[in-house]
Each structure stands twice: as structure tokens, then as C-alpha cells.
Write a protein that holds these residues in place. Structure first.
Motif, mmCIF file in Angstrom:
data_model
loop_
_atom_site.group_PDB
_atom_site.id
_atom_site.type_symbol
_atom_site.label_atom_id
_atom_site.label_comp_id
_atom_site.label_asym_id
_atom_site.label_seq_id
_atom_site.Cartn_x
_atom_site.Cartn_y
_atom_site.Cartn_z
ATOM 1 N N THR A 10 11.837 4.891 4.598
ATOM 2 C CA THR A 10 10.882 4.089 5.619
ATOM 3 C C THR A 10 11.274 2.711 5.507
ATOM 4 O OG1 THR A 10 9.114 5.714 4.755
ATOM 5 C CG2 THR A 10 8.369 3.487 5.643
ATOM 6 N N LYS A 11 11.158 1.978 6.577
ATOM 7 C CA LYS A 11 11.227 0.823 6.778
ATOM 8 C C LYS A 11 10.510 -0.131 5.980
ATOM 9 C CE LYS A 11 13.445 0.987 11.392
ATOM 10 N NZ LYS A 11 13.542 0.262 12.760
ATOM 11 N N ARG A 12 10.752 -1.306 5.725
ATOM 12 C CA ARG A 12 9.959 -2.203 4.638
ATOM 13 C C ARG A 12 9.125 -2.618 5.733
ATOM 14 N NH1 ARG A 12 9.739 -4.202 -0.208
ATOM 15 N NH2 ARG A 12 8.693 -6.309 -0.180
ATOM 16 N N VAL A 13 7.698 -2.660 5.475
ATOM 17 C CA VAL A 13 6.689 -3.222 6.131
ATOM 18 C C VAL A 13 6.693 -5.124 6.152
ATOM 19 C CG1 VAL A 13 4.231 -3.517 6.497
ATOM 20 C CG2 VAL A 13 5.104 -1.245 6.071
ATOM 21 N N GLN A 14 6.681 -5.426 7.443
ATOM 22 C CA GLN A 14 6.777 -6.792 7.278
ATOM 23 C C GLN A 14 5.392 -7.377 7.104
ATOM 24 O OE1 GLN A 14 9.631 -8.659 6.950
ATOM 25 N NE2 GLN A 14 10.729 -6.830 6.815
ATOM 26 N N LEU A 15 4.780 -8.066 6.201
ATOM 27 C CA LEU A 15 3.524 -8.801 6.134
ATOM 28 C C LEU A 15 3.647 -10.087 6.091
ATOM 29 C CD1 LEU A 15 2.001 -6.346 3.546
ATOM 30 C CD2 LEU A 15 1.724 -6.195 6.087
ATOM 31 N N ASP A 16 2.575 -10.835 6.646
ATOM 32 C CA ASP A 16 2.679 -12.217 6.811
ATOM 33 C C ASP A 16 1.492 -12.793 5.951
ATOM 34 O OD1 ASP A 16 2.244 -14.799 7.519
ATOM 35 O OD2 ASP A 16 2.576 -14.469 9.568
ATOM 36 N N PRO A 17 1.619 -13.327 4.737
ATOM 37 C CA PRO A 17 0.541 -13.739 3.818
ATOM 38 C C PRO A 17 -0.107 -14.844 4.488
ATOM 39 C CG PRO A 17 2.584 -13.366 2.465
ATOM 40 C CD PRO A 17 3.102 -13.167 3.874
ATOM 41 N N GLY A 18 0.660 -15.910 5.233
ATOM 42 C CA GLY A 18 -0.166 -16.927 6.068
ATOM 43 C C GLY A 18 -0.978 -16.448 6.799
ATOM 44 N N GLU A 44 -18.031 -4.493 14.982
ATOM 45 C CA GLU A 44 -17.030 -4.212 15.892
ATOM 46 C C GLU A 44 -16.289 -5.233 16.069
ATOM 47 O OE1 GLU A 44 -17.378 -2.900 20.726
ATOM 48 O OE2 GLU A 44 -19.299 -3.350 19.611
ATOM 49 N N ALA A 45 -16.604 -6.436 16.287
ATOM 50 C CA ALA A 45 -15.551 -7.517 16.473
ATOM 51 C C ALA A 45 -14.583 -7.578 15.272
ATOM 52 C CB ALA A 45 -16.401 -8.877 16.405
ATOM 53 N N LEU A 46 -15.105 -7.424 14.029
ATOM 54 C CA LEU A 46 -14.391 -7.562 12.818
ATOM 55 C C LEU A 46 -13.478 -6.467 12.563
ATOM 56 C CD1 LEU A 46 -16.945 -8.594 10.109
ATOM 57 C CD2 LEU A 46 -14.985 -9.616 10.604
ATOM 58 N N THR A 47 -13.617 -5.376 12.975
ATOM 59 C CA THR A 47 -12.787 -4.152 12.928
ATOM 60 C C THR A 47 -11.676 -4.270 14.043
ATOM 61 O OG1 THR A 47 -14.219 -2.916 14.276
ATOM 62 C CG2 THR A 47 -14.466 -2.512 12.324
ATOM 63 N N GLY A 48 -11.947 -5.008 14.985
ATOM 64 C CA GLY A 48 -11.018 -5.271 15.975
ATOM 65 C C GLY A 48 -9.907 -6.412 15.600
ATOM 66 N N THR A 49 -10.487 -7.514 14.886
ATOM 67 C CA THR A 49 -9.708 -8.576 14.197
ATOM 68 C C THR A 49 -8.762 -8.291 13.319
ATOM 69 O OG1 THR A 49 -11.562 -10.071 14.841
ATOM 70 C CG2 THR A 49 -9.970 -10.598 13.009
ATOM 71 N N LEU A 50 -9.226 -6.944 12.339
ATOM 72 C CA LEU A 50 -8.636 -6.578 11.413
ATOM 73 C C LEU A 50 -7.547 -5.259 11.729
ATOM 74 C CD1 LEU A 50 -11.134 -6.940 8.412
ATOM 75 C CD2 LEU A 50 -9.250 -8.656 9.143
ATOM 76 N N ASN A 51 -7.383 -5.034 12.959
ATOM 77 C CA ASN A 51 -6.549 -3.789 13.096
ATOM 78 C C ASN A 51 -5.164 -4.083 13.357
ATOM 79 O OD1 ASN A 51 -6.098 -1.006 14.085
ATOM 80 N ND2 ASN A 51 -6.434 -1.846 16.477
ATOM 81 N N SER A 52 -4.512 -4.255 12.211
ATOM 82 C CA SER A 52 -3.169 -4.369 11.890
ATOM 83 C C SER A 52 -2.679 -4.417 10.344
ATOM 84 C CB SER A 52 -2.659 -6.083 12.136
ATOM 85 O OG SER A 52 -3.373 -6.810 11.612
ATOM 86 N N ASP A 53 -1.517 -4.118 10.297
ATOM 87 C CA ASP A 53 -1.126 -3.967 8.703
ATOM 88 C C ASP A 53 -1.697 -5.415 7.882
ATOM 89 O OD1 ASP A 53 -0.083 -1.591 8.863
ATOM 90 O OD2 ASP A 53 1.994 -2.365 9.183
ATOM 91 N N ASP A 54 -1.594 -6.522 8.413
ATOM 92 C CA ASP A 54 -2.068 -7.802 7.712
ATOM 93 C C ASP A 54 -3.556 -7.704 7.588
ATOM 94 O OD1 ASP A 54 0.363 -9.351 6.964
ATOM 95 O OD2 ASP A 54 0.588 -9.534 9.167
ATOM 96 N N GLY A 55 -4.200 -6.988 8.580
ATOM 97 C CA GLY A 55 -5.673 -6.812 8.679
ATOM 98 C C GLY A 55 -6.192 -5.940 7.484
ATOM 99 N N LEU A 56 -5.193 -5.024 7.312
ATOM 100 C CA LEU A 56 -5.590 -3.759 6.321
ATOM 101 C C LEU A 56 -5.477 -4.485 5.078
ATOM 102 C CD1 LEU A 56 -6.162 -0.930 5.370
ATOM 103 C CD2 LEU A 56 -3.862 -0.352 5.905
ATOM 104 N N VAL A 57 -4.719 -5.169 4.691
ATOM 105 C CA VAL A 57 -4.398 -6.006 3.475
ATOM 106 C C VAL A 57 -5.526 -6.694 3.441
ATOM 107 C CG1 VAL A 57 -3.194 -7.773 2.348
ATOM 108 C CG2 VAL A 57 -1.821 -6.061 3.581
ATOM 109 N N VAL A 58 -6.141 -7.380 4.145
ATOM 110 C CA VAL A 58 -7.253 -8.444 4.035
ATOM 111 C C VAL A 58 -8.534 -7.709 4.083
ATOM 112 C CG1 VAL A 58 -8.932 -9.866 5.562
ATOM 113 C CG2 VAL A 58 -6.617 -10.176 5.522
#
Length: 237
Positions: A10-18, A44-58
Motif C-alpha cells: 500500500t502506498k503511504r498516505v500523505q497527510l498534512d498536519p498543518g 451536513e456542512a461539517l461532514t463535507g468539510t471533513l471529507n478527506s484523509d486529513d478530515g478523517l484524522v480531525v
């Protein structure tokens, strides 16, 4: 095994702490009880904002922080009760129900006033939804086991608050519980070796009573939720 597949194939996931910190600040400041839009729209707005790997971490951080702060709050309440009355209360994170059964009238439900400021019906509901919807991605960005434990903790606290903590069951509260149950089931499904269900969940699954769900702005009942039936449907698969 899945961890071997991740290690070798599996390719390493690129996350952005900033970016994660920026998302977290935005989630904390723009949403919650002070926002001028209803909780469902915030979710609804928040789930859209967090719809990414970085959002999943948050989202995972939000759930974990809320569970951790709620535990600290209940420990402090138990200590205050002991100082005031000499009565010792045991605060066990794996099962809060005995604490609430014994001391419910003396306790304050902690999720409405945590230091982090996350509101259970806004940021927490949205974070739990993201964790469930993106459950197959969890092992790429975090350890799902402690996160699942925290999801179950928040579920335990919420249902105990309904039963023993005078927390009003309205459509926003029901939406939180529905999302906690569904997301916990999604995370369990995504795991190779899912853990045993915690005691509070197993206790509620043996029940078959329906709790009235009210309109947030009035005393009118608009429906009901059968926690035992809902949990059996989601967890006994």
C-alpha cells in the motif's frame, strides 16, 4: 493479514498536519451552539468539510478528545461528591452505566460543557459520521481500535444521560445516537479482528423499549427510538 498488505503493498498516505490544525480551528470556531444555523445543517456542512484523509484524522481527534474530556469531567464530579458527602463513586470508562445508576441525580451530563467546546449535536455528530462513512480508510491514517473504544464511550455516556442524567431526547439527540450506533457498526465491519461489544451496549441490546423523541423547539413528541432493536440490527450481523 491486512497489516502485512499495508506494509508491503500500500502506498503511504500523505497527510498534512498543518491542514489538520486549520480544519480543527475552523470546526471549533465556526460551529456549535453559537452558530446561527440548525444542528442538522451544521452536521451536513461539517461532514463535507471533513471529507478527506486529513478530515478523517480531525474527526477521530474530535471523538477522542470529547471522550477524554468527558471522563476527566466525571472524575472531577465524583471527587467533588466525595469531598462533599464522603460518598465514593467509581468511574469506569468501559462502562459508565453503574456510575449513572448510582449517582445520576447528583451528576451533570458532561457533553454540553466540555473545555474543547465541541457540541454533541454539531461537531461530535459530524465527526462520528465521518468516522463511519470513511471507516475503510481508518487503518491508513490511525489505529481504529482506541477510536472505536471512544465511539462506544460517547454512545454509553449519551444513552446513560437519557436514562439517568435528565438529558432531553429530541431529534438532535436521536441523530447523535443513530450516528454513533451506525458508525460503530461500520468501523467493526472494516476491522479484521473486531473487539467484543462493551458491557453497556450488551445491556441495552437486551432491551426492547421505545424512547419518545421530541421536537427540539417544543414538548411535542415526533417519534421514538428503540435502542435495543437498533443496536441488535446494527451489531448482530
Amino acid at each position: 493479514m491486512r497489516w502485512l498488505r499495508r506494509l508491503f503493498g500500500t502506498k503511504r498516505v500523505q497527510l498534512d498536519p498543518g491542514h489538520q490544525q486549520a480544519l480543527l480551528r475552523d470546526v471549533q470556531t465556526r460551529y456549535g451552539a453559537h452558530a446561527r444555523i440548525r444542528f442538522p445543517e451544521q452536521v451536513e456542512a461539517l461532514t463535507g468539510t471533513l471529507n478527506s484523509d486529513d478530515g478523517l484524522v480531525v474527526a477521530a481527534r474530535i471523538v477522542s478528545q470529547v471522550a477524554d474530556e468527558a471522563h476527566v469531567d466525571l472524575q472531577a464530579q465524583a471527587h467533588q461528591i466525595h469531598q462533599r458527602t464522603g460518598r465514593r463513586l467509581l468511574v469506569h470508562r468501559r462502562n459508565y452505566r453503574p456510575l449513572w445508576k448510582e449517582a445520576g441525580p447528583a451528576l451533570r451530563w458532561p457533553l454540553f460543557a466540555l473545555p474543547c467546546g465541541f457540541h454533541p449535536y454539531a461537531q461530535v455528530t459530524a465527526a462520528v459520521a465521518v468516522v463511519g462513512d470513511r471507516a475503510p480508510r481508518l487503518e491508513q491514517v490511525t489505529d481504529p481500535n482506541p477510536l472505536l473504544t471512544r465511539v462506544f464511550e460517547v454512545l454509553d455516556l449519551t444513552t446513560a444521560g437519557w436514562e439517568y442524567g435528565r438529558v432531553r431526547v429530541d431529534t438532535d439527540a436521536a441523530a447523535l445516537v443513530d450516528r454513533l450506533i451506525a458508525s460503530a457498526a461500520q468501523v467493526l465491519t472494516a476491522m479484521d479482528d473486531p473487539p467484543r461489544l462493551p458491557p453497556a451496549v450488551r445491556e441495552l441490546m437486551r432491551r426492547n423499549n421505545t424512547v419518545a423523541v421530541h421536537d427540539p423547539a417544543s414538548p411535542r413528541a415526533v417519534g421514538g427510538i428503540n435502542l435495543g432493536a437498533t443496536m441488535r440490527e446494527q451489531f448482530l450481523v
